[in-house]
Design a protein around this motif. Structure first.
Motif, PDB file in Angstrom:
ATOM      1  N   GLY A  35       0.797  -1.231   0.000  1.00  0.00           N
ATOM      2  CA  GLY A  35       0.000   0.000   0.000  1.00  0.00           C
ATOM      3  C   GLY A  35       0.823   1.270   0.000  1.00  0.00           C
ATOM      4  N   PHE A  36       2.121   1.160  -0.271  1.00  0.00           N
ATOM      5  CA  PHE A  36       2.995   2.332  -0.206  1.00  0.00           C
ATOM      6  C   PHE A  36       2.563   3.437  -1.169  1.00  0.00           C
ATOM      7  CE2 PHE A  36       6.649   4.747  -1.791  1.00  0.00           C
ATOM      8  CZ  PHE A  36       7.078   5.340  -0.618  1.00  0.00           C
ATOM      9  N   GLU A  37       2.324   3.071  -2.449  1.00  0.00           N
ATOM     10  CA  GLU A  37       2.011   4.095  -3.458  1.00  0.00           C
ATOM     11  C   GLU A  37       0.738   4.860  -3.098  1.00  0.00           C
ATOM     12  OE1 GLU A  37       3.923   5.187  -5.793  1.00  0.00           O
ATOM     13  OE2 GLU A  37       5.469   3.662  -5.451  1.00  0.00           O
ATOM     14  N   ALA A  38      -0.266   4.131  -2.635  1.00  0.00           N
ATOM     15  CA  ALA A  38      -1.534   4.783  -2.293  1.00  0.00           C
ATOM     16  C   ALA A  38      -1.345   5.747  -1.120  1.00  0.00           C
ATOM     17  CB  ALA A  38      -2.583   3.723  -1.941  1.00  0.00           C
ATOM     18  N   LYS A  39      -0.559   5.315  -0.148  1.00  0.00           N
ATOM     19  CA  LYS A  39      -0.317   6.170   1.015  1.00  0.00           C
ATOM     20  C   LYS A  39       0.454   7.416   0.608  1.00  0.00           C
ATOM     21  CE  LYS A  39      -1.583   5.153   4.622  1.00  0.00           C
ATOM     22  NZ  LYS A  39      -2.848   5.569   5.296  1.00  0.00           N
ATOM     23  N   LEU A  40       1.440   7.220  -0.267  1.00  0.00           N
ATOM     24  CA  LEU A  40       2.239   8.346  -0.748  1.00  0.00           C
ATOM     25  C   LEU A  40       1.355   9.371  -1.467  1.00  0.00           C
ATOM     26  CD1 LEU A  40       5.052   9.549  -1.184  1.00  0.00           C
ATOM     27  CD2 LEU A  40       5.253   8.120  -3.235  1.00  0.00           C
ATOM     28  N   GLU A  41       0.442   8.874  -2.301  1.00  0.00           N
ATOM     29  CA  GLU A  41      -0.481   9.775  -3.007  1.00  0.00           C
ATOM     30  C   GLU A  41      -1.267  10.617  -2.005  1.00  0.00           C
ATOM     31  OE1 GLU A  41      -0.664  10.503  -6.249  1.00  0.00           O
ATOM     32  OE2 GLU A  41       1.106   9.203  -6.252  1.00  0.00           O
ATOM     33  N   TYR A  42      -1.662   9.977  -0.929  1.00  0.00           N
ATOM     34  CA  TYR A  42      -2.436  10.659   0.104  1.00  0.00           C
ATOM     35  C   TYR A  42      -1.608  11.789   0.736  1.00  0.00           C
ATOM     36  CZ  TYR A  42      -5.117  11.177   4.459  1.00  0.00           C
ATOM     37  OH  TYR A  42      -5.831  11.674   5.522  1.00  0.00           O
ATOM     38  N   CYS A  43      -0.381  11.522   1.088  1.00  0.00           N
ATOM     39  CA  CYS A  43       0.491  12.562   1.658  1.00  0.00           C
ATOM     40  C   CYS A  43       0.602  13.746   0.692  1.00  0.00           C
ATOM     41  CB  CYS A  43       1.903  12.046   1.928  1.00  0.00           C
ATOM     42  SG  CYS A  43       2.029  10.516   2.858  1.00  0.00           S
TER      43      CYS A  43
END
Ligand code: HEC
Ligand code: HEC
Length: 213
Positions: A35-43
């Motif tokens: 889930g790294f990419e999705a979390k990064l998008e959120y930041c």
């Protein structure tokens, strides 16, 4: 007396940094963190597409180029409510330790141009405060801890390119938000300096560092 106070502050800083250095060289790879990419998008929706910061209803600080140890330390401070911020508590308390490391590593390697936009009238005064401090007000040179290039080290943050309104807000409200709770943390190292700066000195030094690369 003043010289002793200043030396003490610096010694405390060195000790705190030495402690935090232990075992932080562990892997900070995004690989294997689900889930790294999705979390990064959120930041990025708040902190800017390249981590350069954003001026919304609240100023969103720059994370690009920030020291990974500092990012991790602040996310933990939000989670433990030593640094009280409702937005970032909600964001941070769901992050796993490996996600925190991977995000810190990612933002550290981004290098966009400074956000800009600070008033320029007091930049020369700000440069002087950054490099020499204000001995008469017991303010040490910022460069002694944040580095001559303002890039920080370990748990001492990078200030170069940080958003002007964000820095003014942090420095003028230091102890309302940081160092809450019973344990003394790294925010105590910065507290006397923040308290000893006047509003116009804060604005001057914030304007100076906000344009540094
Ligand atoms: C809804 C908006 C929002 C989102 C999403 C968000 N942040 Fe923040 N973040 C903020 C605000 C606002 C602050 C400044 C808080 C303050 O005033 O102390 C902040 C502060 C921070 C700080 C402290 C920076 C400093 O210089 O001290 C870190 C680190 C941080 N955020 C990391 C993250 C990470 C990592 C993510 C994604 C997991 C993220 N944020 C998502 C709004 C957001
Ligand atoms: C003795 C070491 C030391 C000196 C000198 C020092 N700082 Fe700091 N500073 C720190 C530490 C440590 C932190 C991180 C505090 C925390 O963990 O909450 C910090 C944090 C900050 C922050 C918060 C940045 C962010 O991203 O939220 C600002 C702004 C700042 N310092 C500005 C300054 C300025 C301006 C000066 C000079 C007038 C200065 N500092 C001098 C150690 C120092």
């Amino acid at each position: 007396m003043k010289a002793i106070g200043l030396r003490l502050v610096l010694r405390v800083a060195v000790i705190a940094v030495a402690f935090s250095a232990t075992a932080r060289a562990q892997e900070r790879s995004a690989a294997n963190v689900g889930g790294f990419e999705a979390k990064l998008e959120y930041c990025k929706t708040c902190h800017g597409l390249s981590g350069q910061g954003y001026l919304g209803y609240f100023p969103m600080p720059r994370l690009a180029g920030q020291q990974p140890d500092y990012i991790e330390a602040q996310l933990k401070a939000f989670i433990e409510r030593r640094r009280t911020n409702p937005i970032m508590f909600n964001v941070a308390h769901v992050l796993s330790p490996s996600m925190i490391s991977a995000l810190a590593n990612h933002f550290h390697h981004l290098n966009p141009a400074p956000f800009g936009g600070a008033p320029h009238g007091a930049v020369a005064q700000g440069k002087r405060i950054f490099e020499e401090g204000l001995p008469e007000s017991n303010v040490p040179a910022c460069s002694a801890c944040h580095g001559t290039d303002a890039h920080g080290q370990r748990e001492i943050p990078r200030l170069a390119g940080q958003l002007y309104p964000y820095m003014v807000g942090q420095l003028s409200g230091w102890s309302k938000q940081r160092g809450q709770g019973t344990a003394v943390d790294t925010s105590a190292i910065m507290a006397p300096t923040a308290h000893n700066l006047t509003r116009s000195q804060i604005e001057a030094v914030a304007a100076y560092v906000s344009d540094l690369r």
